[in-house]
Write an enzyme that holds these catalytic residues in place. Structure first.
Site, PDB file in Angstrom:
ATOM      1  N   HIS A  24       1.127 117.894  57.052  1.00 15.76           N
ATOM      2  CA  HIS A  24       2.391 117.750  56.321  1.00 15.76           C
ATOM      3  C   HIS A  24       2.551 116.346  55.734  1.00 15.76           C
ATOM      4  O   HIS A  24       3.230 116.180  54.725  1.00 15.76           O
ATOM      5  CB  HIS A  24       3.573 118.111  57.223  1.00 15.76           C
ATOM      6  CG  HIS A  24       3.670 119.577  57.483  1.00 15.76           C
ATOM      7  ND1 HIS A  24       3.197 120.144  58.643  1.00 15.76           N
ATOM      8  CD2 HIS A  24       4.150 120.586  56.740  1.00 15.76           C
ATOM      9  CE1 HIS A  24       3.401 121.446  58.601  1.00 15.76           C
ATOM     10  NE2 HIS A  24       3.970 121.747  57.449  1.00 15.76           N
ATOM     11  N   HIS A  30      -2.249 124.648  53.783  1.00 16.80           N
ATOM     12  CA  HIS A  30      -2.559 125.282  55.069  1.00 16.80           C
ATOM     13  C   HIS A  30      -1.815 126.607  55.181  1.00 16.80           C
ATOM     14  O   HIS A  30      -0.859 126.876  54.454  1.00 16.80           O
ATOM     15  CB  HIS A  30      -2.222 124.352  56.235  1.00 16.80           C
ATOM     16  CG  HIS A  30      -0.792 123.926  56.275  1.00 16.80           C
ATOM     17  ND1 HIS A  30      -0.290 122.906  55.492  1.00 16.80           N
ATOM     18  CD2 HIS A  30       0.252 124.368  57.004  1.00 16.80           C
ATOM     19  CE1 HIS A  30       0.998 122.749  55.737  1.00 16.80           C
ATOM     20  NE2 HIS A  30       1.355 123.631  56.651  1.00 16.80           N
ATOM     21  N   CYS A  65       9.685 130.922  61.172  1.00 18.58           N
ATOM     22  CA  CYS A  65       8.551 130.393  60.400  1.00 18.58           C
ATOM     23  C   CYS A  65       7.629 129.630  61.324  1.00 18.58           C
ATOM     24  O   CYS A  65       8.088 129.018  62.279  1.00 18.58           O
ATOM     25  CB  CYS A  65       9.025 129.420  59.330  1.00 18.58           C
ATOM     26  SG  CYS A  65      10.013 130.134  58.045  1.00 18.58           S
ATOM     27  N   HIS A  67       3.029 128.555  61.921  1.00 20.92           N
ATOM     28  CA  HIS A  67       1.645 128.500  61.475  1.00 20.92           C
ATOM     29  C   HIS A  67       0.764 129.220  62.485  1.00 20.92           C
ATOM     30  O   HIS A  67       0.936 129.014  63.686  1.00 20.92           O
ATOM     31  CB  HIS A  67       1.172 127.049  61.388  1.00 20.92           C
ATOM     32  CG  HIS A  67       2.064 126.179  60.585  1.00 20.92           C
ATOM     33  ND1 HIS A  67       3.112 125.479  61.138  1.00 20.92           N
ATOM     34  CD2 HIS A  67       2.087 125.911  59.267  1.00 20.92           C
ATOM     35  CE1 HIS A  67       3.727 124.809  60.187  1.00 20.92           C
ATOM     36  NE2 HIS A  67       3.130 125.054  59.045  1.00 20.92           N
ATOM     37  N   GLU A  85      10.648 131.526  69.255  1.00 17.45           N
ATOM     38  CA  GLU A  85      11.810 130.936  68.593  1.00 17.45           C
ATOM     39  C   GLU A  85      13.087 131.728  68.828  1.00 17.45           C
ATOM     40  O   GLU A  85      14.127 131.155  69.119  1.00 17.45           O
ATOM     41  CB  GLU A  85      11.586 130.827  67.075  1.00 17.45           C
ATOM     42  CG  GLU A  85      10.646 129.739  66.675  1.00 17.45           C
ATOM     43  CD  GLU A  85      10.586 129.541  65.174  1.00 17.45           C
ATOM     44  OE1 GLU A  85      11.566 129.839  64.454  1.00 17.45           O
ATOM     45  OE2 GLU A  85       9.529 129.071  64.695  1.00 17.45           O
ATOM     46  N   GLU A 110       5.419 120.038  52.331  1.00 17.23           N
ATOM     47  CA  GLU A 110       5.127 121.419  52.691  1.00 17.23           C
ATOM     48  C   GLU A 110       4.227 121.977  51.592  1.00 17.23           C
ATOM     49  O   GLU A 110       4.651 122.080  50.439  1.00 17.23           O
ATOM     50  CB  GLU A 110       6.417 122.241  52.746  1.00 17.23           C
ATOM     51  CG  GLU A 110       7.255 121.998  53.959  1.00 17.23           C
ATOM     52  CD  GLU A 110       6.814 122.847  55.120  1.00 17.23           C
ATOM     53  OE1 GLU A 110       5.747 122.548  55.690  1.00 17.23           O
ATOM     54  OE2 GLU A 110       7.519 123.791  55.455  1.00 17.23           O
ATOM     55  N   GLU A 112       1.931 125.208  51.538  1.00 15.01           N
ATOM     56  CA  GLU A 112       1.548 126.303  52.419  1.00 15.01           C
ATOM     57  C   GLU A 112       1.163 127.564  51.655  1.00 15.01           C
ATOM     58  O   GLU A 112       1.757 127.884  50.622  1.00 15.01           O
ATOM     59  CB  GLU A 112       2.697 126.623  53.386  1.00 15.01           C
ATOM     60  CG  GLU A 112       2.989 125.441  54.291  1.00 15.01           C
ATOM     61  CD  GLU A 112       4.016 125.717  55.361  1.00 15.01           C
ATOM     62  OE1 GLU A 112       3.961 125.022  56.388  1.00 15.01           O
ATOM     63  OE2 GLU A 112       4.872 126.606  55.187  1.00 15.01           O
TER      64      GLU A 112
END
Length: 176
Positions: A24, A30, A65, A67, A85, A110, A112
């Site tokens: 980031h 990514h 959200c 990864h 979460e 960001e 992504e």
């Protein structure tokens, strides 16, 4: 130990890994996942990101959200992070992927290749307080108006993918 993210090219081919924060800071592309849960009335479950998050703290966003970890399938990552979460475990369906890039106010970037998942949930989440400050159900028409009137109250990626989400939801995704 810092989480690692999967670095990808513009076609989502894996090209390596990096520490999450480093990716980031440098703005390296990514892989990411975003979850959108809808109830029987078609409302979207939103979360307000906790104040301690390293970026976009206090902003409202989609249900979850994160990864995928290196070697972890995208769908497994989406379900894992939804449990971690929001305290929810439900079936998810991949809807689409998109690439976005945004420079955040704290100079993090960001960048992504984000895969979006939909799911059906009728209940109350039990979110992790270190991840989520508050949650709320909102219908898509109201969210569209809110994103136009108060974009600074919402995460960048939510606004960026919202029209794709509404098209997928309104033109074919069936609540199960």
């Amino acid at each position: 130990m810092e989480d690692r993210v999967i670095l990808v090219d513009e076609h989502d081919a894996e090209i390596g890994t990096a520490g999450k924060l480093a990716a980031h800071v440098d703005g390296r592309l990514h892989r990411a996942i975003s979850v959108f849960l809808f109830d029987a009335a078609g409302r979207l479950l939103l979360q307000q990101r906790a104040a301690g998050k390293y970026h976009s703290a206090g902003l409202w966003s989609n249900t979850c959200c994160s990864h995928p970890r290196p070697g972890e399938p995208r769908a497994a990552a989406a379900r894992r992070r939804l449990r971690e979460e929001m305290g929810i475990d439900c079936a998810l369906e991949e809807q689409f992927g998109f690439v976005y890039r945004a420079v955040l106010p704290n100079r993090l970037i960001e960048h992504e290749y984000d895969y979006v998942y939909f799911g059906r949930f009728d209940g109350s989440p039990t979110p992790a307080p270190e991840e989520v400050a508050r949650w709320s159900w909102m219908d898509l028409a109201r969210l569209r108006a809110e994103l136009k009137a108060r974009p600074d109250a919402y995460t960048y990626w939510l606004g960026d993918c919202f029209e794709h989400v509404t098209r997928s939801f309104e033109t074919g995704w069936v609540l199960r």
